[in-house]
Motif scaffolding. Structure first.
Motif, mmCIF file in Angstrom:
data_model
loop_
_atom_site.group_PDB
_atom_site.id
_atom_site.type_symbol
_atom_site.label_atom_id
_atom_site.label_comp_id
_atom_site.label_asym_id
_atom_site.label_seq_id
_atom_site.Cartn_x
_atom_site.Cartn_y
_atom_site.Cartn_z
ATOM 1 N N PRO A 92 5.613 5.036 2.310
ATOM 2 C CA PRO A 92 5.559 6.418 1.784
ATOM 3 C C PRO A 92 6.445 6.560 0.757
ATOM 4 C CG PRO A 92 6.760 6.157 3.819
ATOM 5 C CD PRO A 92 6.278 4.584 3.596
ATOM 6 N N VAL A 93 5.768 7.540 -0.248
ATOM 7 C CA VAL A 93 6.617 7.909 -1.249
ATOM 8 C C VAL A 93 6.745 9.474 -1.566
ATOM 9 C CG1 VAL A 93 6.828 5.739 -2.585
ATOM 10 C CG2 VAL A 93 4.882 7.560 -3.092
ATOM 11 N N ALA A 94 7.618 10.145 -1.733
ATOM 12 C CA ALA A 94 7.553 11.749 -1.723
ATOM 13 C C ALA A 94 6.933 11.934 -3.334
ATOM 14 C CB ALA A 94 8.942 12.340 -1.678
ATOM 15 N N VAL A 95 6.319 13.044 -3.237
ATOM 16 C CA VAL A 95 5.489 13.485 -4.594
ATOM 17 C C VAL A 95 6.284 14.887 -4.735
ATOM 18 C CG1 VAL A 95 3.527 14.448 -5.543
ATOM 19 C CG2 VAL A 95 3.307 12.452 -3.989
ATOM 20 N N PHE A 148 6.321 10.749 6.954
ATOM 21 C CA PHE A 148 6.950 9.242 6.641
ATOM 22 C C PHE A 148 6.537 8.210 7.666
ATOM 23 C CE2 PHE A 148 8.254 11.297 3.134
ATOM 24 C CZ PHE A 148 8.621 10.515 2.075
ATOM 25 N N VAL A 149 7.169 8.828 8.828
ATOM 26 C CA VAL A 149 6.803 7.781 10.102
ATOM 27 C C VAL A 149 5.396 7.375 10.169
ATOM 28 C CG1 VAL A 149 6.866 7.589 12.775
ATOM 29 C CG2 VAL A 149 8.839 8.660 11.098
ATOM 30 N N LEU A 150 4.407 8.451 10.239
ATOM 31 C CA LEU A 150 3.025 8.014 10.255
ATOM 32 C C LEU A 150 2.449 7.136 9.470
ATOM 33 C CD1 LEU A 150 0.438 9.026 11.782
ATOM 34 C CD2 LEU A 150 0.330 10.849 10.249
ATOM 35 N N ALA A 151 2.952 7.374 7.836
ATOM 36 C CA ALA A 151 2.691 6.332 6.849
ATOM 37 C C ALA A 151 3.293 4.816 7.258
ATOM 38 C CB ALA A 151 3.172 6.931 5.916
ATOM 39 N N ARG A 191 0.853 -1.274 -0.187
ATOM 40 C CA ARG A 191 -0.140 0.021 -0.001
ATOM 41 C C ARG A 191 0.938 1.298 -0.211
ATOM 42 N NH1 ARG A 191 -4.525 0.219 4.356
ATOM 43 N NH2 ARG A 191 -2.620 0.522 5.752
ATOM 44 N N LEU A 192 0.608 2.213 -0.958
ATOM 45 C CA LEU A 192 1.403 3.441 -0.959
ATOM 46 C C LEU A 192 0.845 4.497 -0.445
ATOM 47 C CD1 LEU A 192 2.746 3.140 -4.664
ATOM 48 C CD2 LEU A 192 3.846 2.679 -2.599
ATOM 49 N N ALA A 193 1.320 5.356 0.128
ATOM 50 C CA ALA A 193 1.224 6.677 0.923
ATOM 51 C C ALA A 193 1.869 7.696 0.071
ATOM 52 C CB ALA A 193 1.335 6.645 2.203
ATOM 53 N N TYR A 194 1.385 8.592 -0.380
ATOM 54 C CA TYR A 194 2.069 9.789 -1.102
ATOM 55 C C TYR A 194 2.218 11.019 0.002
ATOM 56 C CZ TYR A 194 1.026 6.773 -4.951
ATOM 57 O OH TYR A 194 1.038 5.709 -5.754
ATOM 58 N N HIS A 209 -1.459 11.331 1.428
ATOM 59 C CA HIS A 209 -2.687 10.674 0.774
ATOM 60 C C HIS A 209 -2.549 9.344 0.223
ATOM 61 C CE1 HIS A 209 -4.133 14.858 -0.166
ATOM 62 N NE2 HIS A 209 -2.997 15.070 0.046
ATOM 63 N N ASN A 210 -3.646 8.644 0.384
ATOM 64 C CA ASN A 210 -3.551 7.305 -0.255
ATOM 65 C C ASN A 210 -3.680 7.421 -1.549
ATOM 66 O OD1 ASN A 210 -6.211 7.602 -1.200
ATOM 67 N ND2 ASN A 210 -7.242 6.297 0.808
ATOM 68 N N ASP A 211 -3.604 5.951 -2.073
ATOM 69 C CA ASP A 211 -3.421 5.854 -3.750
ATOM 70 C C ASP A 211 -4.766 6.403 -4.353
ATOM 71 O OD1 ASP A 211 -5.244 3.777 -2.932
ATOM 72 O OD2 ASP A 211 -3.900 2.246 -4.001
ATOM 73 N N THR A 212 -5.889 6.621 -3.705
ATOM 74 C CA THR A 212 -7.000 7.084 -4.593
ATOM 75 C C THR A 212 -7.048 8.533 -4.385
ATOM 76 O OG1 THR A 212 -8.368 6.734 -2.435
ATOM 77 C CG2 THR A 212 -8.334 4.819 -4.032
ATOM 78 N N GLY A 213 -6.071 9.186 -3.625
ATOM 79 C CA GLY A 213 -6.173 10.698 -3.448
ATOM 80 C C GLY A 213 -6.538 11.201 -2.069
ATOM 81 N N GLU A 214 -7.143 10.355 -1.251
ATOM 82 C CA GLU A 214 -7.891 10.674 -0.007
ATOM 83 C C GLU A 214 -6.885 11.197 0.947
ATOM 84 O OE1 GLU A 214 -10.536 8.933 3.601
ATOM 85 O OE2 GLU A 214 -9.725 7.610 1.954
ATOM 86 N N GLN A 215 -6.834 12.389 1.286
ATOM 87 C CA GLN A 215 -6.106 12.799 2.487
ATOM 88 C C GLN A 215 -5.954 12.241 3.668
ATOM 89 O OE1 GLN A 215 -5.141 17.029 2.770
ATOM 90 N NE2 GLN A 215 -5.380 16.862 4.899
#
Length: 75
Positions: free
Chosen positions: A71-74, A61-64, A14-17, A44-50
């Motif tokens: 977590p990945v940086a945008v 990053f820690v929270l994700a 699961r990715l978090a942006y 944000h998750n992969d659907t854009g939800e904050q």
């Protein structure tokens, strides 16, 4: 048993942006609580939800990670 293991591995990806957000672009009530910060970090998750809005990039990053996201940086 094999299917259960495959599902577990799929959930591990699961990715978090994490992206920088200018405080000036946020609603006034959020600006008022930003405590002098000019930028915050949105997760944000992969659907854009904050999922979160925090003051520190490292914390984002820690929270994700604590919530089983990668977590990945945008930019």
């Amino acid at each position: 048993m094999q299917a259960t293991q495959e599902n577990t591995h799929a959930d591990d990806n699961r990715l978090a942006y994490v992206k920088t957000v200018d405080v000036a672009a946020l609603p006034q009530d959020v600006q008022d609580s930003a405590e002098g910060h000019t930028q915050l970090y949105a997760v944000h998750n992969d659907t854009g939800e904050q999922l979160a809005l925090v003051a520190d990039r490292r914390l984002a990053f820690v929270l994700a990670r604590q919530n089983d996201y990668t977590p990945v940086a945008v930019h």
